[in-house]
Design a protein around this motif. Sequence first.
Motif, PDB file in Angstrom:
ATOM      1  N   PRO A  34      -8.035   6.623 -11.164  1.00  0.00           N
ATOM      2  CA  PRO A  34      -8.263   5.211 -11.533  1.00  0.00           C
ATOM      3  C   PRO A  34      -7.574   4.040 -12.858  1.00  0.00           C
ATOM      4  O   PRO A  34      -7.421   2.950 -13.360  1.00  0.00           O
ATOM      5  CB  PRO A  34      -9.904   5.790 -12.085  1.00  0.00           C
ATOM      6  CG  PRO A  34     -10.434   7.461 -11.373  1.00  0.00           C
ATOM      7  CD  PRO A  34      -8.233   7.796 -11.317  1.00  0.00           C
ATOM      8  N   ASN A  35      -6.977   5.338 -13.843  1.00  0.00           N
ATOM      9  CA  ASN A  35      -5.927   4.817 -14.727  1.00  0.00           C
ATOM     10  C   ASN A  35      -4.646   4.091 -14.221  1.00  0.00           C
ATOM     11  O   ASN A  35      -4.727   3.024 -15.139  1.00  0.00           O
ATOM     12  CB  ASN A  35      -5.488   5.366 -15.837  1.00  0.00           C
ATOM     13  CG  ASN A  35      -5.829   6.534 -16.752  1.00  0.00           C
ATOM     14  OD1 ASN A  35      -7.354   7.246 -15.527  1.00  0.00           O
ATOM     15  ND2 ASN A  35      -5.902   7.687 -17.128  1.00  0.00           N
TER      16      ASN A  35
ATOM     17  N   ILE B 250      -5.730   1.508 -12.150  1.00  0.00           N
ATOM     18  CA  ILE B 250      -6.463  -0.019 -11.669  1.00  0.00           C
ATOM     19  C   ILE B 250      -6.252  -0.796 -12.825  1.00  0.00           C
ATOM     20  O   ILE B 250      -6.382  -0.540 -14.087  1.00  0.00           O
ATOM     21  CB  ILE B 250      -7.537   1.174 -11.233  1.00  0.00           C
ATOM     22  CG1 ILE B 250      -7.946   1.270 -10.067  1.00  0.00           C
ATOM     23  CG2 ILE B 250      -8.196  -1.253 -10.563  1.00  0.00           C
ATOM     24  CD1 ILE B 250      -9.221   1.348  -9.839  1.00  0.00           C
ATOM     25  N   GLY B 251      -5.346  -2.308 -12.534  1.00  0.00           N
ATOM     26  CA  GLY B 251      -5.139  -3.045 -13.179  1.00  0.00           C
ATOM     27  C   GLY B 251      -4.170  -3.395 -14.096  1.00  0.00           C
ATOM     28  O   GLY B 251      -3.332  -3.358 -14.784  1.00  0.00           O
ATOM     29  N   ASP B 252      -3.496  -1.918 -13.498  1.00  0.00           N
ATOM     30  CA  ASP B 252      -2.025  -1.518 -14.435  1.00  0.00           C
ATOM     31  C   ASP B 252      -0.951  -1.589 -13.525  1.00  0.00           C
ATOM     32  O   ASP B 252      -0.923  -2.488 -12.746  1.00  0.00           O
ATOM     33  CB  ASP B 252      -1.748   0.038 -14.977  1.00  0.00           C
ATOM     34  CG  ASP B 252      -0.785   0.502 -15.788  1.00  0.00           C
ATOM     35  OD1 ASP B 252      -0.455  -0.228 -16.678  1.00  0.00           O
ATOM     36  OD2 ASP B 252      -0.481   1.536 -14.877  1.00  0.00           O
TER      37      ASP B 252
ATOM     38  N   VAL C 133      -1.163  -2.885  -9.656  1.00  0.00           N
ATOM     39  CA  VAL C 133      -2.309  -2.172  -9.477  1.00  0.00           C
ATOM     40  C   VAL C 133      -3.778  -2.828  -9.123  1.00  0.00           C
ATOM     41  O   VAL C 133      -4.164  -2.849 -10.156  1.00  0.00           O
ATOM     42  CB  VAL C 133      -2.753  -0.605  -9.440  1.00  0.00           C
ATOM     43  CG1 VAL C 133      -3.127   0.387  -8.909  1.00  0.00           C
ATOM     44  CG2 VAL C 133      -1.084   0.124  -9.440  1.00  0.00           C
ATOM     45  N   ARG C 134      -4.284  -3.462  -7.954  1.00  0.00           N
ATOM     46  CA  ARG C 134      -5.524  -3.701  -7.768  1.00  0.00           C
ATOM     47  C   ARG C 134      -5.953  -2.175  -7.645  1.00  0.00           C
ATOM     48  O   ARG C 134      -7.663  -2.513  -7.799  1.00  0.00           O
ATOM     49  CB  ARG C 134      -5.172  -4.738  -6.101  1.00  0.00           C
ATOM     50  CG  ARG C 134      -7.109  -4.547  -6.074  1.00  0.00           C
ATOM     51  CD  ARG C 134      -7.235  -6.492  -5.232  1.00  0.00           C
ATOM     52  NE  ARG C 134      -8.159  -5.770  -4.484  1.00  0.00           N
ATOM     53  CZ  ARG C 134      -7.704  -6.060  -3.292  1.00  0.00           C
ATOM     54  NH1 ARG C 134      -6.908  -6.744  -2.832  1.00  0.00           N
ATOM     55  NH2 ARG C 134      -9.075  -5.883  -2.305  1.00  0.00           N
ATOM     56  N   GLY C 135      -5.911  -0.854  -6.179  1.00  0.00           N
ATOM     57  CA  GLY C 135      -6.617   0.104  -6.280  1.00  0.00           C
ATOM     58  C   GLY C 135      -6.089   1.546  -6.538  1.00  0.00           C
ATOM     59  O   GLY C 135      -4.822   0.880  -5.585  1.00  0.00           O
ATOM     60  N   SER C 136      -6.619   2.169  -6.782  1.00  0.00           N
ATOM     61  CA  SER C 136      -6.145   3.772  -7.161  1.00  0.00           C
ATOM     62  C   SER C 136      -6.931   4.448  -6.815  1.00  0.00           C
ATOM     63  O   SER C 136      -8.029   4.738  -7.605  1.00  0.00           O
ATOM     64  CB  SER C 136      -4.931   3.735  -8.016  1.00  0.00           C
ATOM     65  OG  SER C 136      -4.826   4.777  -8.020  1.00  0.00           O
TER      66      SER C 136
ATOM     67  N   GLY D 163      -2.033  -3.022  -3.988  1.00  0.00           N
ATOM     68  CA  GLY D 163      -1.923  -4.089  -4.698  1.00  0.00           C
ATOM     69  C   GLY D 163      -1.075  -5.118  -4.151  1.00  0.00           C
ATOM     70  O   GLY D 163      -0.740  -5.301  -2.983  1.00  0.00           O
TER      71      GLY D 163
ATOM     72  N   TYR E  33      -2.714   4.095  -3.727  1.00  0.00           N
ATOM     73  CA  TYR E  33      -2.792   2.822  -4.665  1.00  0.00           C
ATOM     74  C   TYR E  33      -2.248   2.068  -3.737  1.00  0.00           C
ATOM     75  O   TYR E  33      -1.193   1.843  -3.122  1.00  0.00           O
ATOM     76  CB  TYR E  33      -2.176   2.974  -5.727  1.00  0.00           C
ATOM     77  CG  TYR E  33      -0.707   2.927  -6.019  1.00  0.00           C
ATOM     78  CD1 TYR E  33      -0.102   2.219  -6.639  1.00  0.00           C
ATOM     79  CD2 TYR E  33      -0.160   4.274  -5.987  1.00  0.00           C
ATOM     80  CE1 TYR E  33       1.620   2.341  -6.399  1.00  0.00           C
ATOM     81  CE2 TYR E  33       1.535   4.433  -6.218  1.00  0.00           C
ATOM     82  CZ  TYR E  33       2.072   2.939  -6.265  1.00  0.00           C
ATOM     83  OH  TYR E  33       3.296   3.339  -6.677  1.00  0.00           O
TER      84      TYR E  33
ATOM     85  N   SER F 173       0.735  -1.068  -0.153  1.00  0.00           N
ATOM     86  CA  SER F 173      -0.059  -0.061  -0.221  1.00  0.00           C
ATOM     87  C   SER F 173       1.137   1.160   0.064  1.00  0.00           C
ATOM     88  O   SER F 173       1.866   0.868   0.291  1.00  0.00           O
ATOM     89  CB  SER F 173      -1.138   0.089   1.272  1.00  0.00           C
ATOM     90  OG  SER F 173      -1.403   0.934   1.167  1.00  0.00           O
TER      91      SER F 173
END
Length: 136
Positions: free
Chosen positions: A102-103, A105-107, A96-99, A81, A79, A45
């Motif tokens: 928003p861009n 997220i998933g990156d 990254v799971r959450g941020s 993950g 962020y 985190s």
Amino acid sequence: MNNKQFVGIWNLVSFEAQPSDGEKMYPFGRDADGTLIYEMNGYFSAQVMRKDRPNFKSWDMLNGTVDEISSASKGYIAYYGTYVVDEAEGIMTHHVRGSLFPNFIGDDQTRYFKFSDNQLTLSTPPIAFGGQTLTL
């Protein structure tokens, strides 16, 4: 790699940015505050903030003005993950799971790392930040 070297709570000492053709700058002020937590199980985190963000007039965090919300958001990075370390390359990858952004997220966010005494230094490849391309 054995993640033990990273595991723990790291308190921010400095948040600096370097444009490719300019002087070092401090986008969250010279007194930026933050914490980075790495767990043995591969979770992390990250939180960084400006200390001088203005309070909302209301105590309702979902009912700020556009300016209040903009200022709060622009003065904070958050962020979380999972992470993996490539010790040979000196690279850590944050999945990254959450941020707050928003861009992300998933990156995957790449961070170069180095240790000196009890200090961990992370840096980014060139990244868009505040209308410029910077190394953080």
